[in-house]
Design an enzyme around this catalytic site. Structure first.
Site, PDB file in Angstrom:
ATOM      1  N   TYR A 160      56.457  78.489  40.856  1.00  0.00           N
ATOM      2  CA  TYR A 160      55.690  77.348  40.341  1.00  0.00           C
ATOM      3  C   TYR A 160      56.589  76.375  39.582  1.00  0.00           C
ATOM      4  CZ  TYR A 160      51.856  74.912  37.931  1.00  0.00           C
ATOM      5  OH  TYR A 160      50.987  73.956  37.446  1.00  0.00           O
ATOM      6  N   LYS A 207      57.443  72.503  40.572  1.00  0.00           N
ATOM      7  CA  LYS A 207      57.111  71.408  39.673  1.00  0.00           C
ATOM      8  C   LYS A 207      58.361  70.644  39.221  1.00  0.00           C
ATOM      9  CE  LYS A 207      52.653  71.912  39.681  1.00  0.00           C
ATOM     10  NZ  LYS A 207      51.780  70.866  40.276  1.00  0.00           N
TER      11      LYS A 207
END
Length: 248
Positions: free
Chosen positions: A156, A160
């Site tokens: 993640y 990002k």
């Protein structure tokens, strides 16, 4: 662009719930026609119906954003139906948390494809018409995890962080054509997902937030609304942390 109302056509991915839902509703309140995209037809359809029932203008489209061919097909259809999409908000995202040594290739790839590669496909498909039209706004919803990292979220956080690099790059590439690109890095925002956390985890998280509370989805939607406006025409390539002070 809608010549009669001087408002725009906006596409929001992950619009079926949480932050994406709030962004879609806020942009509609500002007068934009909003194209609500999510993998789940019923969820994005419900958001579009809510906007229309409250006097706004919205349409729903179910797209698996991790599928590049599906994104391209959807972009071509939307181009025929609506012309140039003026505003793109890449918000769709998933989590598959786990420590690095326990993370499967599938968990890594699915998060990268949904959270980051989807942005590449949408920016490529919708960015070219924006540059031809010499006006556009691209907003990528990153995360504080992409700025400072987070244990148990290697996939993640990497996705990002990648969104931030992508944003800064397309900001440079598209600037000559008056298309801006910015990223927003939310911290802990109160959504259905965070509401499901137990009190111990919430209390531990709040210790790292100087404002001592979780943010609201509207906190993200309002800054998106500004960055999509004419007032933000000289703002590009920036990352806006909306995290209660976590990353300062």
């Amino acid at each position: 662009m809608d010549e009669e109302t001087n408002t725009r056509i906006a596409l929001v991915t992950g619009a079926g719930r949480g932050i994406g839902k709030a962004i879609a509703k806020t942009l509609a309140t500002s007068g934009h026609t909003v194209l609500c995209v999510s993998k789940n037809e019923s969820s994005c359809g419900a958001v579009a119906d809510s906007i229309n029932n409250n006097g706004g203008r919205a349409h729903a489209l179910a797209v698996d954003v991790s599928d590049g061919n599906a994104v391209q097909t959807a972009a071509e259809k939307l181009g025929k139906d609506f012309g140039t999409i003026d505003i793109l908000v890449n918000n769709a995202g998933i989590t598959r948390d786990g420590l690095l040594f326990r993370m499967s290739d599938e968990d890594w790839n699915s998060v990268l494809e949904t959270n980051l590669t989807s942005c590449f496909h949408w920016c490529k498909a919708l960015g070219r018409p924006m540059t031809r039209n010499r006006w556009g706004r691209i907003i990528n919803i990153s995360s504080v995890a992409g700025v400072v990292g987070n244990a148990g979220q290697a996939n993640y956080a990497a996705a990002k962080a990648g969104m931030i690099g992508l944003t800064k790059t397309i900001a440079k590439e598209f600037a000559a054509r008056s298309v801006t690109a910015n990223a927003i890095a939310p911290g802990f925002i109160r959504t259905d997902m965070t509401d499901g956390l137990n009190d111990e985890i919430k209390e531990a998280a709040i210790k790292f937030i100087p404002l001592k509370r979780f943010g609201e989805v509207e906190d993200i939607a309002h800054i998106v609304d500004f960055l999509c406006s004419e007032k933000a025409g000289y703002v590009t390539g920036q990352v806006f942390s909306v995290d209660g002070g976590m990353a300062m």
